[in-house]
Design a protein around this motif. Structure first.
Motif, PDB file in Angstrom:
ATOM      1  N   UNK A 479       0.858  -1.184   0.000  1.00 28.63           N
ATOM      2  CA  UNK A 479       0.000   0.000   0.000  1.00 28.63           C
ATOM      3  C   UNK A 479       0.893   1.232   0.000  1.00 28.63           C
ATOM      4  N   UNK A 480       0.684   2.120  -0.979  1.00 24.81           N
ATOM      5  CA  UNK A 480       1.500   3.327  -1.078  1.00 24.81           C
ATOM      6  C   UNK A 480       1.213   4.228   0.121  1.00 24.81           C
ATOM      7  N   UNK A 481       2.239   4.497   0.919  1.00 24.42           N
ATOM      8  CA  UNK A 481       2.087   5.316   2.123  1.00 24.42           C
ATOM      9  C   UNK A 481       2.591   6.734   1.925  1.00 24.42           C
ATOM     10  N   UNK A 482       2.838   7.122   0.682  1.00 30.00           N
ATOM     11  CA  UNK A 482       3.315   8.476   0.438  1.00 30.00           C
ATOM     12  C   UNK A 482       2.254   9.525   0.692  1.00 30.00           C
ATOM     13  N   UNK A 483       0.979   9.123   0.593  1.00 31.90           N
ATOM     14  CA  UNK A 483      -0.153  10.017   0.842  1.00 31.90           C
ATOM     15  C   UNK A 483      -1.019   9.354   1.906  1.00 31.90           C
ATOM     16  N   UNK A 484      -1.535  10.118   2.864  1.00 31.74           N
ATOM     17  CA  UNK A 484      -2.289   9.572   3.999  1.00 31.74           C
ATOM     18  C   UNK A 484      -1.408   8.579   4.779  1.00 31.74           C
ATOM     19  N   UNK A 485      -0.215   8.991   5.100  1.00 29.30           N
ATOM     20  CA  UNK A 485       0.769   8.067   5.672  1.00 29.30           C
ATOM     21  C   UNK A 485       0.273   7.411   6.955  1.00 29.30           C
ATOM     22  N   UNK A 486      -0.188   8.193   7.930  1.00 29.37           N
ATOM     23  CA  UNK A 486      -0.613   7.625   9.207  1.00 29.37           C
ATOM     24  C   UNK A 486      -1.830   6.730   9.041  1.00 29.37           C
ATOM     25  N   UNK A 487      -2.739   7.108   8.148  1.00 34.07           N
ATOM     26  CA  UNK A 487      -3.916   6.275   7.913  1.00 34.07           C
ATOM     27  C   UNK A 487      -3.510   4.924   7.321  1.00 34.07           C
TER      28      UNK A 487
END
Length: 642
Positions: A479-487
């Motif tokens: 899952x790409x964590x570059x955007x909405x990292x904490x979520x």
């Protein structure tokens, strides 16, 4: 004995006339032995003579000989002559690994100290390299030669790094290219630049190391000498610019069969291949007998002895008819002695590099081109062409794992109110099949509960084309964590029962050799930061370079929407410069151009590395049962008196 006249003293070559009649001067005193030596000094040895008579190689670091010999490198003779003449100002040499370039550079220092003392410097890439050169080359050379050892007072270990060492007859500087201070304010007549390809593009706020080295030679401009030797790196870089300023000499070998000269190139090496035209395993070539050098003129197959005899009968050939003050030469691994390098060994290295290329790692191939063939690696920008995608739409069914696939991976790209999902099935040597691609509406991705509609795709059991009653689950999901990292971290913890991991692109590592790094987040959660440019290179080759289904080919399922294909051409590769370093990187064609599915293919390609795709066996390899030799042994143990 010859009489001059009746009144003069009889003279010969060993006698001195006593007193000439009528002279008012007394007879001259006889000359001393020192004065006689001064009047007829011994001829200075040439660099080549010194190398062959005085350069003893320490058994600590050399295994082939106890004294330097042209027998292991006849192509070095013209280079040595260029270093010894009075007209050549610079000598540049491209050479592969294990060609003896460090040995020659060290010998040049020994000759200067022993026979032609002038202020001299040697520049290494780093201070660690300079220290290693002292311990492994310079000190052993001095210890093996009494005359050299006498110039340092019998203490070879007192050679300094980064500052002057004063021998009894000259000054010597062992410098490193990363320090502007080490290379400043020194008047030098001869300077050796070792492994120039590893030098930094600039030294602090100063110019490049080569320009700084030339500045040190200004005091002795009329008789200075610069010797640069390295394995090449990138076409058009600082080293290549200097090498191409010379006469670009290439060694042409003379065939022992047809007596014709030709330039030895890798194209003249024939390798046995499989029935489908692919290369054999690297270890198969390494065992011998599966690769050979062939004369391009007469087609004769060389043994290693033939190849070496042809090399020894060779000569340097230049396209430049007029020889200027800058000479340049190229030595390749095909010119090395069989005791150092063989065609079988090179074939094994080539096959291993090609296998890595199929996996998306071109560094081993660049290493082979640079350090074996002594050729530069050319950086080429890549421009994806949508028309080249048509052969990849092979008609496979969406949502079905095709025959030949052994592992499935999946990836998710998170946006403001939706996600993109893609799953890829993988087979031998990274042959891939895109089995599903879709946009999933989730609502605001700030809310973790909105990801529940994605879970059915993450845990989906994909049907197998070869056996409808069999299913396959994704072995790894990213899952790409570059955007909405904490979520995304929270979602990965929520799906702890699934093989899910957060991933991100690692832009700072775009020119590094590392494929990825791991970062501990919390609660045992691991994030993977991947070298995105490296995996984008792999997907580009699989979609736009590979032409036929098989190893390294990426299939697209039949009926894939045309708007999805636009995602695969949303980025292109451009050449960028940071400081004086050039590198290729992938960027968006336009800020509004979609590229989500392109990113998902890149993530899946990375996950395939982690999931074990490199270990998938060749499906065409049929294992035959072992042959029974002699009589079979029964289950009952054999008794002996022991």
């Amino acid at each position: 004995m010859q009489s001059v006249n009746s009144k003069s003293t009889t003279v010969n070559s060993e006698a001195v006339p006593s007193e000439v009649e009528g002279s008012r001067f007394p007879p001259p005193l006889p000359l001393t032995a020192e004065e006689l030596d001064a009047r007829s000094p011994e001829d200075r040895k040439s660099f080549l003579d010194w190398m062959e008579t005085e350069y003893y190689l320490s058994p600590k670091v050399h295994g082939l000989a106890t004294r330097w010999s042209r027998d292991y490198g006849p192509f070095w003779l013209d280079i040595i002559a260029a270093l010894d003449d009075t007209t050549t100002r610079e000598v540049w040499v491209y050479a592969p690994a294990q060609a003896g370039k460090s040995t020659l550079m060290t010998g040049w220092l020994g000759y200067t100290v022993d026979c032609d003392p002038v202020p001299m410097g040697l520049v290494m890439p780093r201070d660690d390299d300079a220290a290693e050169r002292v311990e492994c080359n310079i000190i052993p050379m001095f210890e093996e030669n009494r005359r050299l050892l006498s110039h340092v007072g019998g203490k070879a270990h007192k050679i300094n790094i980064g500052k002057m060492t004063m021998f009894d007859n000259m000054a010597f500087y062992l410098l490193f290219a990363t320090s502007a201070a080490a290379m400043a304010n020194k008047a030098i007549c001869r300077i050796g630049l070792d492994e120039v390809g590893k030098y930094p593009a600039a030294v602090g706020k100063e110019s490049d190391p080569v320009s700084l080295a030339r500045d040190r030679l200004e005091t002795f401009k009329g008789r200075s000498k610069l010797f640069g030797i390295t394995t090449p790196v990138i076409k058009g870089d600082l080293t290549d610019q200097n090498w191409t300023q010379g006469d670009c000499c290439e060694w042409h070998i003379r065939c022992v069969h047809c007596r014709q000269y030709h330039k030895p190139t890798w194209a003249n090496v024939q390798l046995d291949k499989k029935s489908d035209g692919s290369l054999l395993a690297a270890k198969t070539y390494g065992k011998g007998g599966r690769a050979r050098y062939v004369c391009p003129d007469c087609g004769a197959v060389y043994t290693e002895v033939d190849r070496w005899r042809s090399v020894c009968a060779g000569r340097w050939v230049s396209d430049d008819d007029e020889r200027g003050p800058i000479r340049s030469f190229r030595i390749t691994a095909l010119m090395l002695h069989p005791a150092i390098q063989t065609i079988d060994y090179l074939a094994a290295r080539w096959a291993a590099a090609q296998q890595e290329k199929h996996r998306g790692n071109t560094r081993p191939l660049q290493g082979f081109i640079n350090s074996r063939l002594a050729e530069t690696w050319e950086l080429k920008e890549s421009e994806p062409d949508e028309a080249r995608l048509n052969p990849h739409i092979t008609g496979s069914d969406q949502g079905v794992v095709p025959a030949g696939a052994r592992i499935v991976t999946a990836a998710i790209d998170v946006q403001i109110d939706h996600v993109w999902f893609a799953a890829v099935a993988w087979g031998w040597q990274f042959e891939g099949w895109l089995i599903d691609a879709r946009r999933i509406e989730t609502g605001s991705t700030e809310k973790i509960e909105n990801f529940e509609c994605v879970r059915p795709y993450v845990e989906k059991r994909w049907d197998m084309a070869a056996d409808p009653d069999t299913v396959m689950r994704a072995r790894m999901i990213g899952v790409d964590a570059g955007y909405r990292t904490e979520q995304i971290y929270s979602v990965c913890r929520m799906w702890a029962d699934l093989p899910v991991a957060p991933i991100m692109g690692w832009a700072e590592n775009r020119i590094s050799g590392r494929l990825y790094r791991t970062v501990k987040v919390s609660d045992g959660l691991i994030r993977y930061d991947l070298n995105a440019d490296r995996f984008k290179d792999s997907i580009y080759r699989q979609l736009f370079v590979a032409e036929a289904p098989g190893a390294g080919f990426l299939h697209l399922y039949g009926g894939i929407p045309a708007e999805f294909l636009r995602h695969f051409i949303g980025e292109h590769q451009i050449l960028r410069t940071e400081g004086r370093r050039e590198f290729l990187t992938w960027v968006l064609r336009d800020s509004h151009w979609p590229n989500h599915l392109w990113d998902l293919l890149v993530y899946n390609r990375f996950l395939a590395e982690l999931a074990g795709v490199p270990a998938i066996p060749n499906p065409k390899a049929v294992e035959s049962p072992p042959k029974i030799v002699g009589k079979p042994v029964g289950k009952k143990p054999i008794r002996t008196k022991y």
